[in-house]
Design a protein around this motif. Structure first.
Motif, PDB file in Angstrom:
ATOM      1  N   THR A 277      15.976   6.137 -14.676  1.00  0.00           N
ATOM      2  CA  THR A 277      17.261   5.445 -14.509  1.00  0.00           C
ATOM      3  C   THR A 277      17.146   4.008 -14.024  1.00  0.00           C
ATOM      4  N   GLY A 278      16.374   3.791 -12.943  1.00  0.00           N
ATOM      5  CA  GLY A 278      16.292   2.449 -12.344  1.00  0.00           C
ATOM      6  C   GLY A 278      17.659   1.963 -11.911  1.00  0.00           C
ATOM      7  N   THR A 279      18.018   0.758 -12.325  1.00  0.00           N
ATOM      8  CA  THR A 279      19.339   0.199 -11.995  1.00  0.00           C
ATOM      9  C   THR A 279      20.462   0.916 -12.720  1.00  0.00           C
TER      10      THR A 279
ATOM     11  N   LYS B 260      26.221   3.149  -7.974  1.00  0.00           N
ATOM     12  CA  LYS B 260      27.052   1.992  -7.619  1.00  0.00           C
ATOM     13  C   LYS B 260      27.284   1.104  -8.839  1.00  0.00           C
ATOM     14  N   ASN B 261      26.227   0.941  -9.651  1.00  0.00           N
ATOM     15  CA  ASN B 261      26.377   0.127 -10.854  1.00  0.00           C
ATOM     16  C   ASN B 261      27.296   0.778 -11.873  1.00  0.00           C
TER      17      ASN B 261
ATOM     18  N   VAL C 181      20.911  -5.072  -7.816  1.00  0.00           N
ATOM     19  CA  VAL C 181      19.475  -4.759  -7.770  1.00  0.00           C
ATOM     20  C   VAL C 181      18.999  -4.791  -6.318  1.00  0.00           C
ATOM     21  N   ASN C 182      17.948  -4.028  -6.049  1.00  0.00           N
ATOM     22  CA  ASN C 182      17.282  -4.111  -4.753  1.00  0.00           C
ATOM     23  C   ASN C 182      15.818  -3.721  -4.935  1.00  0.00           C
TER      24      ASN C 182
ATOM     25  N   ILE D   6      18.740   6.249  -7.913  1.00  0.00           N
ATOM     26  CA  ILE D   6      19.961   6.910  -8.363  1.00  0.00           C
ATOM     27  C   ILE D   6      21.164   6.432  -7.543  1.00  0.00           C
ATOM     28  N   GLU D   7      20.957   6.261  -6.260  1.00  0.00           N
ATOM     29  CA  GLU D   7      22.040   5.770  -5.393  1.00  0.00           C
ATOM     30  C   GLU D   7      22.537   4.404  -5.867  1.00  0.00           C
ATOM     31  N   LEU D   8      21.607   3.511  -6.185  1.00  0.00           N
ATOM     32  CA  LEU D   8      21.994   2.178  -6.670  1.00  0.00           C
ATOM     33  C   LEU D   8      22.636   2.271  -8.047  1.00  0.00           C
TER      34      LEU D   8
END
Length: 281
Positions: A122-124, A155-156, A87-88, A150-152
């Motif tokens: 989308t979120g996380t 990664k998830n 998360v960020n 979307i970038e994060l």
């Protein structure tokens, strides 16, 4: 400095901001994150000597907690549906009621094969990734307006070995979806401006407004738009799932029914209507 001294420092400097039990929770979460030591390890070795690097990590975390920054942003991760998610500040921290929404979908569709699923917002990535992990044969796509989110989420997806199709899209400006789906799910922004006064400091100061708030005079804007798109893009018998504002549950149900869906509200573990399922007739 010993670990026990850091614990005392946390208690002293945060006592006017948080209950003692919550301060203890922060301390043990950070101890495991920074040193790998669990609560039992701390109890067995409270005089563990911290390196200078570790001491500085705790000091920086303490200063961020004083500003009511969520502990998940400080550690950079959280748990959702039994899995780790990064998360960020660009995404909302996943909530327990969202886990309940995922659980409802999984319970309804555990035996179904080759489902086509769309997640909007989308979120996380916690919803689409969890659904992919639980409904392995499902083909899952997800949209978000935020490239940072979307970038994060990508990664998830990598972290959890989940194959998801990601797209950057402003759903409010979308006239038509280009595929037919068995399931559409969304946890859109639904907090009205008038509800801000009842929210905690850590949410108000640190979580992204874009993912949280809607105008008081059109609080169901996302539900209306998504339901409109779902009416055309769900297969016959397809299902639409929403996380909803508990104060607008009946209004949301009525809106969905006006589009010709058969709707059902569901309470969370606290007895509040926080979820809605609608079937395309």
């Amino acid at each position: 400095m010993q670990l026990s001294h850091i614990k005392l420092k946390f208690e002293q400097e945060l006592k006017n901001e948080f209950p003692l039990t919550e301060i203890g929770s922060f301390f043990y979460i950070l101890t495991e994150e920074f040193s790998g030591k669990k609560r039992i390890d701390v109890a067995l070795d409270p005089h563990f000597e911290l390196s200078e690097e570790l001491r500085l990590k705790f000091e920086k975390a303490l200063e961020r907690l004083k500003l009511h920054e969520p502990i998940q942003y400080i550690t950079g991760n959280t748990e959702f549906y039994g899995r780790k998610f990064l998360v960020n500040k660009n995404v909302l921290i996943p909530r327990p009621e969202t886990e309940e929404l995922v659980g409802w979908i999984v319970s309804d569709h555990q035996k179904d094969k080759n489902l086509k699923v769309l997640d909007i917002g989308t979120g996380t990535g916690c919803i689409p990734i969890s659904l992919k992990m639980e409904l392995e044969n499902a083909n899952i796509s997800t949209y978000d307006i935020s490239s940072q989110a979307i970038e994060l989420a990508r990664k998830n997806a990598e972290l959890n070995s989940a194959e998801i199709q990601f797209s950057e899209l402003n759903i409010l400006e979308t006239k038509k979806l280009d595929q037919k789906f068995d399931i559409i799910v969304s946890n859109p922004p639904y907090v009205r401006e008038l509800e801000k006064d009842s929210m905690q400091k850590n949410v108000l100061k640190h979580e992204p407004d874009l993912a949280l708030y809607v105008a008081d005079n059109d609080a169901l804007i996302f539900y209306r738009k998504i339901t409109q798109l779902a009416k055309e893009s769900l297969k016959e018998g397809g299902k639409l799932y929403f996380e909803i504002n508990q104060y607008l549950s009946e209004e949301t149900k009525l809106l969905v029914e006006q589009f010709g869906f058969e709707a059902e509200l569901k309470k969370d573990i606290f007895g509040n209507y926080r979820m809605l399922k609608a079937v395309k007739l």
